[in-house]
Design an enzyme around this catalytic site. Structure first.
Site, PDB file in Angstrom:
ATOM      1  N   THR A  12       0.820  -1.214   0.000  1.00 10.73           N
ATOM      2  CA  THR A  12       0.000   0.000   0.000  1.00 10.73           C
ATOM      3  C   THR A  12       0.849   1.257   0.000  1.00 10.73           C
ATOM      4  O   THR A  12       0.493   2.262  -0.628  1.00 10.73           O
ATOM      5  CB  THR A  12      -0.947  -0.003   1.210  1.00 10.73           C
ATOM      6  OG1 THR A  12      -1.858  -1.095   1.098  1.00 10.73           O
ATOM      7  CG2 THR A  12      -1.752   1.290   1.298  1.00 10.73           C
ATOM      8  N   THR A  89       1.024  -4.290   4.250  1.00  8.83           N
ATOM      9  CA  THR A  89       0.744  -4.633   5.649  1.00  8.83           C
ATOM     10  C   THR A  89      -0.057  -5.918   5.809  1.00  8.83           C
ATOM     11  O   THR A  89      -0.168  -6.432   6.923  1.00  8.83           O
ATOM     12  CB  THR A  89      -0.025  -3.485   6.338  1.00  8.83           C
ATOM     13  OG1 THR A  89      -1.282  -3.283   5.661  1.00  8.83           O
ATOM     14  CG2 THR A  89       0.777  -2.199   6.318  1.00  8.83           C
ATOM     15  N   ASP A  90      -0.614  -6.457   4.724  1.00  9.00           N
ATOM     16  CA  ASP A  90      -1.473  -7.632   4.852  1.00  9.00           C
ATOM     17  C   ASP A  90      -0.784  -8.781   5.570  1.00  9.00           C
ATOM     18  O   ASP A  90      -1.415  -9.494   6.358  1.00  9.00           O
ATOM     19  CB  ASP A  90      -1.937  -8.119   3.474  1.00  9.00           C
ATOM     20  CG  ASP A  90      -3.023  -7.252   2.870  1.00  9.00           C
ATOM     21  OD1 ASP A  90      -3.564  -6.391   3.589  1.00  9.00           O
ATOM     22  OD2 ASP A  90      -3.337  -7.437   1.681  1.00  9.00           O
TER      23      ASP A  90
END
Length: 340
Positions: A12, A89-90
């Site tokens: 992201t 960040t997943d």
């Protein structure tokens, strides 16, 4: 001036909104990301390493070994004081733990990203990247031998404990069992807790077919039986509560253990650990008696990473049990809630 290697992988933090695609897509490479943070080179001499623009949900074990290799090679340079890995960040809680298991030196490895894309007015990428570089460049962090940590929203979280607790909140990453190791307060890196001993495994491969099975109401042995028939290398079972499941799920796991497959049991709860307190059929005590390996305070995703790497290293059952065991005592999790 400290020297910090920064490994860019996408996520992201590298994305902008694309009206044609209808959402955020990765577009910012390492140089473009560094351009969003003027003055970063006043904190450290940066060594940028670009490894593409990969959403974190697309990572494979092969890709993670590539990232770990880039970090290892950078830190082998005596002039480099630490490394930052920039990613989506997943899966940060898994990637950071993967890096932590393979990293055995004193130099810090700091994993960071962003919860908002570069198109958002509240884009948090520059602040997170700045904080991550400060930690990686910190002499105190090197002395503390932090291993791999996650730094977002100003906190420093141990890789073996950090959990993504909210899908989109800025302060989503928290060490739920032990609490934060410290924080970045403006230009200062403040360490409040020692990291202590860490798990470590030396390997260049992972067992690709280790599966996480989460116990829910009426979950029977079908998932384990089907995956075992498909050639599973091992299983992690995230049991309910303190390590309890339906008897049928345990029966399927027992059959897998009889075939020589390792089965690790943990809790699906975000805080705490499985135990042997319950002896009814499918209770935690019956899992341990059946030969399941206890995962300490590792949750399901982290236990799967450890089992995959441990099998890749050729560890036997005792070696796997040692790898998964908590290396340091974990404080009473009630303290987590008391602190809040």
């Amino acid at each position: 001036m400290p020297r910090v290697a920064v490994v860019f992988t996408g996520g992201t933090i590298s994305m902008r909104h694309d009206p044609v695609a209808g959402g955020n897509v990765p577009v910012l490479d390492g140089d473009a990301l560094l351009d969003t943070v003027p003055g970063l080179d006043a904190i450290a001499d940066l060594v940028p390493i670009d490894r593409g623009l990969t959403p974190a949900s697309h990572f494979t074990f092969e890709a993670l070994f590539g990232i770990a290799g880039a970090v290892r090679d950078a830190l082998a340079d005596a002039a480099v004081d630490g490394a930052v890995v920039v990613q989506g960040t997943d899966t940060i809680e898994e990637t950071a733990f993967f890096l932590d298991l393979l990293h055995d030196g004193p130099k810090p490895v700091v994993v960071t990203g962003a919860m908002r894309s570069a198109s958002a007015t509240d884009y948090d990428g520059p602040a997170n990247l700045t904080a991550a570089v400060r930690v990686a460049a910190s002499a105190e962090a090197r002395r503390a031998e932090l291993g791999a940590v996650v730094v977002l929203a100003g906190t420093i979280e141990a890789a073996d404990d950090v959990t993504k607790t909210h899908a989109s909140a800025f302060d989503t990453f928290r060490g739920l069992n032990r609490g934060s190791l410290g924080q970045v307060d403006g230009p200062r890196v403040v360490l409040d807790a020692a990291r202590g001993r860490r798990r470590h495994v030396a390997t260049t491969r992972a067992a690709e077919r280790v599966f996480l099975v989460t116990a829910t109401v009426a979950t029977d042995g079908t998932p384990i039986a089907a995956l075992r028939a498909a050639g599973a290398d091992g299983f992690v079972v995230a049991a309910t509560g303190a390590g309890n499941t339906a008897p049928a799920l345990l029966d399927a796991a027992t059959a897998a253990i009889a075939d020589g497959l390792p089965v690790v049991v943990t809790t699906r709860c975000p805080i705490g650990a499985a135990s042997a307190d319950y002896a009814f059929p499918g209770g935690g005590a019956t899992w341990i008696r059946a030969g399941a390996i206890h995962a300490g305070h590792l949750g399901g995703p982290k236990a799967r990473i450890a089992l995959a790497l441990g099998l890749g290293a050729g560890l036997d059952r005792d070696g796997l049990a040692t790898l998964l065991r908590d290396p340091v005592p974990i404080h009473d999790p009630d303290r987590y809630w008391a602190d809040r």
